[in-house]
Write a protein that holds these residues in place. Structure first.
Motif, PDB file in Angstrom:
ATOM      1  N   SER B  17       0.847  -1.161  -0.051  1.00 56.37           N
ATOM      2  CA  SER B  17       0.010  -0.093  -0.019  1.00 56.37           C
ATOM      3  C   SER B  17       1.019   1.316   0.082  1.00 56.37           C
ATOM      4  CB  SER B  17      -0.918   0.065   1.187  1.00 56.37           C
ATOM      5  OG  SER B  17      -1.759   1.041   1.121  1.00 56.37           O
ATOM      6  N   TRP B  18       2.002   1.242   0.874  1.00 55.59           N
ATOM      7  CA  TRP B  18       2.833   2.488   0.793  1.00 55.59           C
ATOM      8  C   TRP B  18       3.530   2.579  -0.536  1.00 55.59           C
ATOM      9  CZ3 TRP B  18       5.889   0.209   5.625  1.00 55.59           C
ATOM     10  CH2 TRP B  18       5.179   0.280   6.861  1.00 55.59           C
ATOM     11  N   ALA B  19       3.905   1.563  -1.197  1.00 52.31           N
ATOM     12  CA  ALA B  19       4.697   1.687  -2.632  1.00 52.31           C
ATOM     13  C   ALA B  19       3.642   2.118  -3.660  1.00 52.31           C
ATOM     14  CB  ALA B  19       4.944   0.246  -2.866  1.00 52.31           C
ATOM     15  N   PRO B  24       9.522   7.625  -3.368  1.00 45.88           N
ATOM     16  CA  PRO B  24      10.549   7.613  -2.333  1.00 45.88           C
ATOM     17  C   PRO B  24      11.212   8.981  -2.298  1.00 45.88           C
ATOM     18  CG  PRO B  24      10.831   5.384  -3.628  1.00 45.88           C
ATOM     19  CD  PRO B  24       9.504   6.115  -4.288  1.00 45.88           C
ATOM     20  N   GLU B  25      11.791   9.246  -1.272  1.00 44.89           N
ATOM     21  CA  GLU B  25      12.167  10.678  -1.033  1.00 44.89           C
ATOM     22  C   GLU B  25      13.541  10.787  -2.058  1.00 44.89           C
ATOM     23  OE1 GLU B  25      11.284  13.202   0.745  1.00 44.89           O
ATOM     24  OE2 GLU B  25       9.257  11.881   1.317  1.00 44.89           O
ATOM     25  N   ASP B  26      14.364   9.830  -2.081  1.00 46.57           N
ATOM     26  CA  ASP B  26      15.538   9.986  -2.857  1.00 46.57           C
ATOM     27  C   ASP B  26      15.259  10.319  -4.305  1.00 46.57           C
ATOM     28  OD1 ASP B  26      14.484   7.456  -3.341  1.00 46.57           O
ATOM     29  OD2 ASP B  26      16.654   6.573  -3.855  1.00 46.57           O
ATOM     30  N   THR B  27      13.911   9.556  -5.011  1.00 48.17           N
ATOM     31  CA  THR B  27      13.716   9.681  -6.174  1.00 48.17           C
ATOM     32  C   THR B  27      12.943  11.242  -6.380  1.00 48.17           C
ATOM     33  OG1 THR B  27      13.033   7.593  -6.030  1.00 48.17           O
ATOM     34  CG2 THR B  27      12.021   8.465  -7.946  1.00 48.17           C
ATOM     35  N   VAL B 142      11.217  -6.433   1.317  1.00 45.90           N
ATOM     36  CA  VAL B 142      11.271  -5.197   0.203  1.00 45.90           C
ATOM     37  C   VAL B 142      10.052  -5.513  -0.531  1.00 45.90           C
ATOM     38  CG1 VAL B 142      12.371  -4.208  -1.622  1.00 45.90           C
ATOM     39  CG2 VAL B 142      13.540  -4.753   0.380  1.00 45.90           C
ATOM     40  N   CYS B 143       9.296  -4.491  -0.960  1.00 44.45           N
ATOM     41  CA  CYS B 143       8.062  -4.704  -1.806  1.00 44.45           C
ATOM     42  C   CYS B 143       8.306  -3.649  -2.894  1.00 44.45           C
ATOM     43  CB  CYS B 143       6.612  -4.333  -0.830  1.00 44.45           C
ATOM     44  SG  CYS B 143       5.334  -4.529  -2.415  1.00 44.45           S
ATOM     45  N   ARG B 273       8.573   2.629  -7.547  1.00 47.31           N
ATOM     46  CA  ARG B 273       8.067   2.030  -6.436  1.00 47.31           C
ATOM     47  C   ARG B 273       9.036   0.978  -5.741  1.00 47.31           C
ATOM     48  NH1 ARG B 273       2.343   1.520  -9.091  1.00 47.31           N
ATOM     49  NH2 ARG B 273       3.369   0.143 -10.513  1.00 47.31           N
ATOM     50  N   ARG B 274       9.145   1.389  -4.240  1.00 52.20           N
ATOM     51  CA  ARG B 274       9.720   0.294  -3.760  1.00 52.20           C
ATOM     52  C   ARG B 274       9.606   0.674  -1.959  1.00 52.20           C
ATOM     53  NH1 ARG B 274      15.135   3.918  -4.291  1.00 52.20           N
ATOM     54  NH2 ARG B 274      15.032   4.559  -2.305  1.00 52.20           N
ATOM     55  N   THR B 275       9.490  -0.210  -1.218  1.00 53.29           N
ATOM     56  CA  THR B 275       9.167   0.000   0.156  1.00 53.29           C
ATOM     57  C   THR B 275      10.105  -1.101   1.053  1.00 53.29           C
ATOM     58  OG1 THR B 275       7.166  -1.024   0.165  1.00 53.29           O
ATOM     59  CG2 THR B 275       7.075   1.263   0.272  1.00 53.29           C
ATOM     60  N   ARG B 276      10.621  -0.749   1.996  1.00 50.96           N
ATOM     61  CA  ARG B 276      11.202  -1.569   2.622  1.00 50.96           C
ATOM     62  C   ARG B 276      11.518  -1.573   4.263  1.00 50.96           C
ATOM     63  NH1 ARG B 276      16.807  -2.961   1.043  1.00 50.96           N
ATOM     64  NH2 ARG B 276      16.307  -1.483  -0.553  1.00 50.96           N
ATOM     65  N   ALA B 277      10.947  -2.747   4.973  1.00 49.76           N
ATOM     66  CA  ALA B 277      10.975  -2.647   6.522  1.00 49.76           C
ATOM     67  C   ALA B 277      11.505  -3.801   7.076  1.00 49.76           C
ATOM     68  CB  ALA B 277       9.516  -2.145   6.846  1.00 49.76           C
TER      69      ALA B 277
END
Lengths: 205, 289
Positions: B17-19, B24-27, B142-143, B273-277
Motif C-alpha cells: 500500500s505504501w509503495a 521515495p524521497e531519494d527519487t 522489500v516490496c 515503487r519500492r518500500t522496505r521495512a
C-alpha cells in the motif's frame, strides 16, 4: 504548476493541424478511453462486421487510459485513471484512426510511423499523458457519460466521460506526420556510435 | 517475543500500500535536481508534473499510477532473528487481504499467461524470493510492485568472455530499445556475470538501490557514471518526449562466473515503487523507506 492553453473538445481539424510537436495543452469536453487489447480487438471486429459500437468514436478524442469504474448511485463512477502504453496497439490503431477519423489519440509511449501516417490523413494528433499521473488526470473527470462493455475487466471497458482541463498533455505526433518518437529514436541512433566512442575514451583513461 | 504470521501478513500488506502512494524521497530529490539541470522546457515542465503528481498522491493518500502492478517481495531473514511463521503463506494472505480492503481498490493485473485472463491471484503469486542476512536479529522485507510499463523492457543476453566495451554497448542498446516506453526518467539496474538466473536477480536488486549511492568498487562506480552519462546523452528525456534526463541512476552489480557472462538490465519507472521495512524479534517494525 505551470499554466497551459486549454482546448475545447470536440477539437476541429484546423486546431489539430495548428498544434506543434512539444506544445503542451489541456483539454475540456468529451473524451473516450480504454486500456484494453480485447477492447481494441472488439472495435476492429465491429468495424469489420459493420456494427455500431456502443460509444461513438467519430472524430473523437480517444485515449489509452486505464480507469477503475464501478456502479454508483445514478450510474457509474470512475475512481482513478492513468495512461497505458500506446505502442501495444500499434498494429490495431491505423485502421481505427482511419475508420473513425480520430482527431486526438493519446496515452504514453507514443505510436509508430504507420499510425502517424494514418493521423496525418485524417488530421489527428497524438497526445502524451504523464505516466504516474493518476492524481492529476483523475481530478479532471467531471462526469461519466457511459461505460460500455462491462463484461470486460474495469480498465478494458470503453468509457465516455467529460473532462475539464485534462492534462497538461504534450503534442508528440502532429497532424502533419511528424513524430517526436521517430525524431528521438533517429537522433539516438545517430548519436550511438559517438556515445560508445566517448565511453571507450573514458574507460581507457 | 517471536515474529509470527500475523506480523509478516500485516507488514507485507502495508509495504504494498505504501509503495502505491509514495514516491521515495531519494527519487523526488533526483527528479527535482534533474528539473534544475534540464535544458528542455518540455522536459522541465514534465518533471514538474511528476513532482506535483507525487505530492498530490501523498496529500490525497491515493495511487500515483493506476497500474498497481503485480506483487513482488524480497524477504531477507536474519540468521539470529527469532521467528516462527509460514512466511510464504503469510505474504499471500497479506496480499489477499489487501485486495479485499484497500481504498481505492486495485485493478486486476495478475494475468494468467496461458489464457491472458486477469484477476487478483494466480500461480506463484505473489512473486517472492528469499535470502539470509548473517547475524541480523530481524526479517527485512522489500516490496516492489511491478507493472507492464517498465517491466516490459528488461532484457538479458549471454556473452562469452566479453570486453567491457561489449558489455556497455549492450546496456546502451537495451536503453535505446526501451526508448520512450518505460516512463522515464528511470532507474536502471544491471547484473553482470554469475549465471542466467543470478544475473537477472542482481539487475532487479540494483533497481532497488538508493539513487545517488556510490558503488564501493571503484571500477564499477566508474562504469555506472559512464553509463549514466551515455544513456542520458541519448536524449529521450522525461516521458520520452525529449530532454537530458532519461535515467536517474545506473546501478551495477557483478558476480564471478564462468567465461560465459550474462548481462541483465532491468528498469524502474520514475515513480520508482519500492518500500522496505524490518521486523525485529521483539516485534517492532522499522520502516526504512
Amino acid at each position: 504548476m505551470d499554466t497551459f492553453p486549454n482546448i475545447q473538445l470536440p477539437m476541429s481539424r484546423e486546431t489539430a493541424e495548428s498544434l506543434k510537436l512539444g506544445d503542451m495543452i489541456t483539454l475540456t469536453g468529451p473524451i473516450k478511453a480504454t486500456a484494453g487489447m480485447p477492447t481494441h480487438q472488439r472495435i476492429l471486429d465491429f468495424i469489420d462486421e459493420g456494427k455500431q459500437i456502443p460509444i461513438d468514436l467519430v472524430e473523437a478524442a480517444f485515449f489509452h487510459l486505464g480507469s477503475y469504474s464501478r456502479d454508483a448511485e445514478g450510474g457509474m463512477e470512475v475512481l482513478y485513471m492513468n495512461p497505458t502504453t500506446s505502442t501495444r496497439f500499434n498494429h490495431m490503431m491505423p485502421k481505427i484512426i482511419r475508420h473513425f477519423r480520430l482527431r486526438c489519440v493519446g496515452g504514453k509511449g507514443g505510436l509508430n510511423t504507420a499510425c502517424a501516417e494514418a493521423l496525418k490523413e485524417v488530421g489527428g494528433v497524438y497526445l502524451s499523458f504523464l505516466g504516474g499521473g493518476a492524481p492529476l488526470h483523475s481530478k479532471a473527470i467531471q462526469k461519466i457519460e457511459q461505460v460500455a462493455w462491462t463484461d470486460l475487466v474495469s480498465h478494458y471497458r470503453l468509457v465516455a466521460m467529460d473532462v475539464a482541463e485534462l492534462g497538461p498533455l504534450t503534442v508528440a505526433i502532429d497532424a502533419h506526420g511528424n513524430s517526436l518518437y521517430d525524431n528521438l529514436d533517429r537522433s539516438a541512433q545517430e548519436r550511438r556510435d559517438q556515445i560508445i566512442e566517448k565511453m571507450n575514451q573514458t574507460r581507457a583513461r | 517475543m517471536t515474529i509470527k504470521d500475523a506480523d509478516i501478513q500485516k507488514l507485507s500488506e502495508d509495504l504494498y500500500s505504501w509503495a502505491l502512494r509514495k514516491v521515495p524521497e531519494d527519487t523526488k530529490r533526483a527528479l527535482a535536481n534533474a528539473r534544475e539541470k534540464e535544458s528542455s522546457e518540455t522536459a522541465r515542465r514534465t518533471l514538474n508534473m511528476m513532482l506535483t503528481s507525487a505530492q498530490r498522491a501523498e496529500d490525497g493518500d491515493t495511487f500515483v499510477c493506476s497500474d498497481s502492478g503485480v506483487p513482488v517481495y524480497f524477504v531477507r531473514i536474519g540468521t539470529k532473528a527469532d521467528w516462527n511463521a509460514n512466511i510464504k503463506s503469510a505474504i499471500r494472505a497479506g496480499f489477499d487481504h489487501l485486495v479485499e480492503t484497500i481504498q481505492p481498490p486495485l485493478l486486476k493485473h495478475v494475468t494468467n499467461p496461458m489464457t491472458n485472463e486477469r484477476s487478483y491471484a494466480g500461480r506463484h503469486m505473489p512473486i517472492i524470493t528469499y535470502d539470509l542476512i548473517e547475524d541480523a536479529d530481524y526479517i527485512e522485507i522489500v516490496c516492489s510492485p511491478k507493472a507492464l510499463g517498465s517491466g516490459r523492457w528488461a532484457a538479458m543476453e549471454l556473452f562469452t568472455f566479453p570486453t567491457l566495451e561489449t558489455i556497455e554497448t549492450y546496456i546502451l542498446d537495451v536503453a535505446i530499445k526501451a526508448g520512450a516506453q518505460h516512463c522515464p526518467p528511470v532507474v536502471m539496474g544491471v547484473g553482470i556475470g554469475g549465471t542466467f538466473d543470478f544475473s537477472t536477480k542482481m539487475a532487479k536488486e540494483q533497481t532497488l538501490r538508493e539513487i545517488g549511492s556510490v558503488n564501493p568498487d571503484p571500477q564499477v562506480a566508474e562504469m555506472e557514471k559512464r553509463l549514466f552519462e551515455a544513456v542520458n546523452a541519448l536524449g529521450y528525456g522525461p516521458m520520452g518526449t525529449g530532454g537530458d534526463t532519461t535515467v536517474l541512476g545506473v546501478h551495477v552489480d557483478f558476480a564471478a562466473g564462468h567465461g560465459f557472462t550474462p548481462v541483465a538490465v532491468a528498469f524502474n519507472c520514475w515513480i520508482n515503487r519500492r518500500t522496505r521495512a524490518r521486523i525485529y524479534s521483539d516485534g517492532h517494525v522499522e520502516r526504512l523507506e
